[in-house]
Design an enzyme around this catalytic site. Structure first.
Site, PDB file in Angstrom:
ATOM      1  N   GLY A  31      -1.564   4.899   0.355  1.00  0.00           N
ATOM      2  CA  GLY A  31      -0.109   4.868   0.232  1.00  0.00           C
ATOM      3  C   GLY A  31       0.499   6.241   0.382  1.00  0.00           C
ATOM      4  O   GLY A  31      -0.181   7.257   0.242  1.00  0.00           O
ATOM      5  N   SER A  32       1.780   6.255   0.687  1.00  0.00           N
ATOM      6  CA  SER A  32       2.499   7.527   0.751  1.00  0.00           C
ATOM      7  C   SER A  32       3.945   7.280   0.371  1.00  0.00           C
ATOM      8  O   SER A  32       4.478   6.190   0.560  1.00  0.00           O
ATOM      9  CB  SER A  32       2.422   8.131   2.152  1.00  0.00           C
ATOM     10  OG  SER A  32       3.067   7.297   3.082  1.00  0.00           O
ATOM     11  N   GLY A  33       4.540   8.301  -0.215  1.00  0.00           N
ATOM     12  CA  GLY A  33       5.940   8.200  -0.604  1.00  0.00           C
ATOM     13  C   GLY A  33       6.563   9.569  -0.557  1.00  0.00           C
ATOM     14  O   GLY A  33       5.953  10.532  -0.073  1.00  0.00           O
ATOM     15  N   GLY A  36       4.380  12.224  -2.367  1.00  0.00           N
ATOM     16  CA  GLY A  36       3.017  12.570  -2.004  1.00  0.00           C
ATOM     17  C   GLY A  36       2.253  11.473  -1.308  1.00  0.00           C
ATOM     18  O   GLY A  36       2.747  10.362  -1.134  1.00  0.00           O
ATOM     19  N   LYS A  53      -3.760  11.755  -5.708  1.00  0.00           N
ATOM     20  CA  LYS A  53      -2.431  11.982  -5.131  1.00  0.00           C
ATOM     21  C   LYS A  53      -2.261  13.468  -4.829  1.00  0.00           C
ATOM     22  O   LYS A  53      -2.435  14.308  -5.709  1.00  0.00           O
ATOM     23  CB  LYS A  53      -1.352  11.526  -6.126  1.00  0.00           C
ATOM     24  CG  LYS A  53       0.077  11.755  -5.668  1.00  0.00           C
ATOM     25  CD  LYS A  53       1.020  11.218  -6.736  1.00  0.00           C
ATOM     26  CE  LYS A  53       2.470  11.326  -6.340  1.00  0.00           C
ATOM     27  NZ  LYS A  53       3.351  10.724  -7.364  1.00  0.00           N
ATOM     28  N   ASP A 149      14.788   3.939 -13.632  1.00  0.00           N
ATOM     29  CA  ASP A 149      14.536   3.680 -12.207  1.00  0.00           C
ATOM     30  C   ASP A 149      13.283   2.830 -11.992  1.00  0.00           C
ATOM     31  O   ASP A 149      12.567   3.022 -11.022  1.00  0.00           O
ATOM     32  CB  ASP A 149      14.426   5.017 -11.462  1.00  0.00           C
ATOM     33  CG  ASP A 149      14.610   4.852  -9.945  1.00  0.00           C
ATOM     34  OD1 ASP A 149      15.323   3.908  -9.535  1.00  0.00           O
ATOM     35  OD2 ASP A 149      14.048   5.651  -9.186  1.00  0.00           O
TER      36      ASP A 149
END
EC number: 2.7.11.24
Length: 372
Positions: A31-33, A36, A53, A149
């Site tokens: 995964g990426s966001g 990171g 991460k 959030d």
């Protein structure tokens, strides 16, 4: 540290280099966001699968550096089975001048809640996921951390239905203004008081849980606004225009806009979440659970936070309390989070030095624990 502990090797992951301890093998991207890139790996020392991460350009600017410091401090602080745990932290650079990369090692989970929402969940699984979410939130609140959030992409689960919250939400200084456009991040799950720039209390997070629960039942986002104004409109079209006493608590410019919107009566929760959306076993117990689920939703998805259910009340609700375990609900509180971190102003170089000290301290602590 021994020489062996200094050994690192580099793996190319997409267009990013991961330079990691030799104890971690079999890297694969998962995964990426914005914050990171995450890889799954195998830890040869603990003999378990982990997630690593690499923080994305933590020293690119003051905002990135401050966020990296906050995340690291919070991960070290909290300790609860329903919040992702920090297993290790390291940097391949050995002095402050060269320091540029931060790696966080965490428990590896199987999926995030976005994937789970697409499944047909029975009442037992749904109520258990919600119960764990509430336990994790209560633990954050006990440290003085109000998330604001929560969203499905930042909640992870394992195949055995265990759940963990993956991040720590908005810093206390991260105010949002009503007219902010366009959407940079997903705000579908943010409470009305956050969207409208009001004050907030702990039950701001209950709204997000209600949105997630509703999405599990419907299979789609409840309030998919394109900006704050559209978000607000989607909420009142379904739930109705709030009371004048709520309007009085808004800032004048926001109140002026909100009061000039068409008035909506909203729909009953029977119409918003009809029986056909729930698991149907054609028995009395299943119908009662659907009714309990709707009742909980009607107490969570309340625009006025003063009328909304609290975390403690939600944990005791008929739909959830079958899972109630005092050791999980009232787990020992962590040390209170030092909110001055959110207020503090530093240069990038000063944040960098603070983060470097934290990582070195963590590495030393881990080494001492291993060699005792």
């Amino acid at each position: 540290m021994t020489t062996a502990q200094h050994q690192h090797y580099t793996v190319e992951v997409g267009d990013t280099n991961f330079t990691i301890h030799s104890r971690y093998i079999n890297l694969r991207p998962i995964g990426s966001g914005a914050q990171g890139i995450v890889c799954a790996a195998y830890d040869t020392i603990t003999q378990q699968n982990v997630a690593i991460k690499k923080l994305s350009r933590p020293f690119q600017n003051v905002t990135h550096a401050k966020r990296a410091y906050r995340e690291f401090k919070l991960m070290k602080l909290v300790n609860h089975k329903n919040i992702i745990g920090l297993l290790n932290a390291f940097t391949p650079q050995r002095n402050l001048e060269e320091f540029q990369d931060v790696y966080l090692v965490m428990e590896l989970m199987d999926a995030n809640l976005c994937q789970v929402i697409q499944m047909d969940l029975d009442h037992d699984r749904m109520s258990y996921l919600l119960y764990q979410m509430l336990c994790g939130i209560k633990h954050l609140h006990s440290a003085g951390i109000i998330h604001r959030d929560l969203k499905p992409s930042n909640i992870v689960v394992k195949a055995d239905c265990t759940l963990k919250i993956l991040d720590f939400g908005l810093a206390r200084t991260a105010g949002t203004t009503f007219m902010m456009t366009p959407y940079v991040v997903t705000r579908y799950y943010r409470a009305p008081e956050v969207i409208l720039g009001m004050g907030y209390t702990e039950n701001v997070d209950i709204w997000s849980v209600g949105c997630i629960m509703g999405e599990m039942i419907r299979g789609g986002v409840l309030f998919p606004g394109t900006d704050h104004i559209d978000q607000w409109n989607k909420i009142i079209e379904q739930l109705g225009t709030p009371s004048p006493s709520f309007m009085q608590r808004l800032q004048p410019t926001v109140r002026n806009y909100v009061e000039n919107r068409p008035r909506y009566t909203g729909y009953s929760f029977d119409r918003l979440f009809p029986d056909g959306l729930f698991p149907n076993d054609n028995n009395q117990n299943s119908r009662r659970k659907a009714s309990d689920a709707r009742n909980l939703l009607s107490k969570m998805l309340v625009i006025d936070p003063e009328q909304r259910i609290s975390v403690d009340e939600a944990l005791k609700h008929e739909y959830i309390n079958v899972w109630y375990d005092a050791e999980e609900v009232d787990a020992p509180a962590p040390e209170p989070y030092d909110h001055s971190v959110d207020e503090r102003e530093h240069t990038v170089e000063q944040w960098k030095e603070l983060i470097y000290e934290e990582v070195m301290d963590y590495e030393a602590h881990n080494t001492n624990n291993r060699t005792r």
